[in-house]
Design a protein around this motif. Structure first.
Motif, PDB file in Angstrom:
ATOM      1  N   ASP A  51      16.704 -32.190   5.072  1.00 10.19           N
ATOM      2  CA  ASP A  51      16.170 -30.859   5.358  1.00 10.19           C
ATOM      3  C   ASP A  51      15.125 -30.986   6.462  1.00 10.19           C
ATOM      4  O   ASP A  51      14.350 -31.950   6.466  1.00 10.19           O
ATOM      5  N   ALA A 166      18.540 -23.478   2.031  1.00 11.09           N
ATOM      6  CA  ALA A 166      17.102 -23.437   2.282  1.00 11.09           C
ATOM      7  C   ALA A 166      16.366 -23.836   1.011  1.00 11.09           C
ATOM      8  O   ALA A 166      16.894 -23.675  -0.093  1.00 11.09           O
ATOM      9  N   ARG A 167      15.167 -24.362   1.196  1.00 14.82           N
ATOM     10  CA  ARG A 167      14.335 -24.694   0.042  1.00 14.82           C
ATOM     11  C   ARG A 167      12.877 -24.359   0.337  1.00 14.82           C
ATOM     12  O   ARG A 167      12.435 -24.420   1.478  1.00 14.82           O
ATOM     13  N   GLY A 188      12.094 -25.355   4.227  1.00 17.90           N
ATOM     14  CA  GLY A 188      13.007 -26.160   5.016  1.00 17.90           C
ATOM     15  C   GLY A 188      14.429 -25.633   4.982  1.00 17.90           C
ATOM     16  O   GLY A 188      14.819 -24.896   4.072  1.00 17.90           O
ATOM     17  N   LEU A 189      15.185 -26.029   5.982  1.00 16.58           N
ATOM     18  CA  LEU A 189      16.630 -25.759   6.039  1.00 16.58           C
ATOM     19  C   LEU A 189      17.334 -27.106   6.145  1.00 16.58           C
ATOM     20  O   LEU A 189      16.872 -27.990   6.869  1.00 16.58           O
ATOM     21  N   GLY A 190      18.454 -27.235   5.423  1.00 20.11           N
ATOM     22  CA  GLY A 190      19.137 -28.523   5.460  1.00 20.11           C
ATOM     23  C   GLY A 190      20.578 -28.455   5.031  1.00 20.11           C
ATOM     24  O   GLY A 190      21.117 -27.388   4.743  1.00 20.11           O
TER      25      GLY A 190
END
Length: 197
Positions: A51, A166-167, A188-190
């Motif tokens: 991420d 996303a988180r 974050g994006l991952g």
């Protein structure tokens, strides 16, 4: 006699046309097909991902192992690493190295639209070890953390899937080197991969 002969001849000619009248007639019928069923994997899985965390401006490398209960629900243990390095400056003559290692137990619910494509969402609780080194001074501390996540999943095969999402990650106050760092949080994006066993 002639009458019987004519009747017999007429009957012979009538037989083929009578047979044609009794032949089966084909019709176009549409058969009913049941809608696709969603995949109901049950068992252990292993995965890994990365991420990009926007506040830290660093990647969060992570791995997880979990168990899918077969009804969309699963539990998994996740750990990872975020590393950040600050160069020395005029005001702070030492470079600083920050390492964060979160460990969480997570609940995930996955809903499949068909055999391949679906969405997921979940929550996790755990602790994060924050380690800071600045010049000759260093220290580390464990702190409570929580996270929430959501995204999309694609089953390439029944045993291999890819996901993206996303988180939001939140870490409670950390006490290091005589100072307290207030709530650390990041978005974050991952993406990642997962193997089902």
């Amino acid at each position: 006699m002639k009458y019987n002969t004519l009747l017999a001849a007429a009957a012979l000619f009538a037989i083929p046309s009578g047979l044609k009248a009794g032949e089966a007639v084909s019709t176009n019928t549409q058969s009913y097909q049941a809608p696709m069923t969603t995949t109901q994997h049950q068992g252990w899985y292993l995965g890994a991902g990365v991420d990009y965390m926007f506040d830290a401006e660093e990647p969060f490398y992570n791995g997880h192992v979990g168990y899918d209960f077969g009804n969309g629900s699963s539990l998994f243990l996740e750990s990872g690493w975020i590393g950040e390095e600050e160069d020395a400056s005029f005001l702070f003559p030492f470079s600083a190295d920050v390492d964060i290692v979160p460990v969480t137990i997570n609940y995930k619910y996955e809903w499949m639209f068909n055999d391949h494509f679906g969405v997921y969402a979940g929550l996790g609780l755990g602790a994060a070890n924050v380690d800071v080194s600045a010049g000759l001074a260093s220290g580390d501390d464990w702190s409570f953390m929580a996270q929430a996540f959501a995204g999309v999943v694609y089953n390439v095969t029944p045993n291999f899937e890819i996901y993206a999402g996303a988180r939001y990650m939140w870490i409670d106050d950390v006490s290091l080197l005589g100072t307290s760092i207030d709530d650390l949080d990041d978005v974050g994006l991952g993406a990642g991969i997962r193997f089902n066993f």
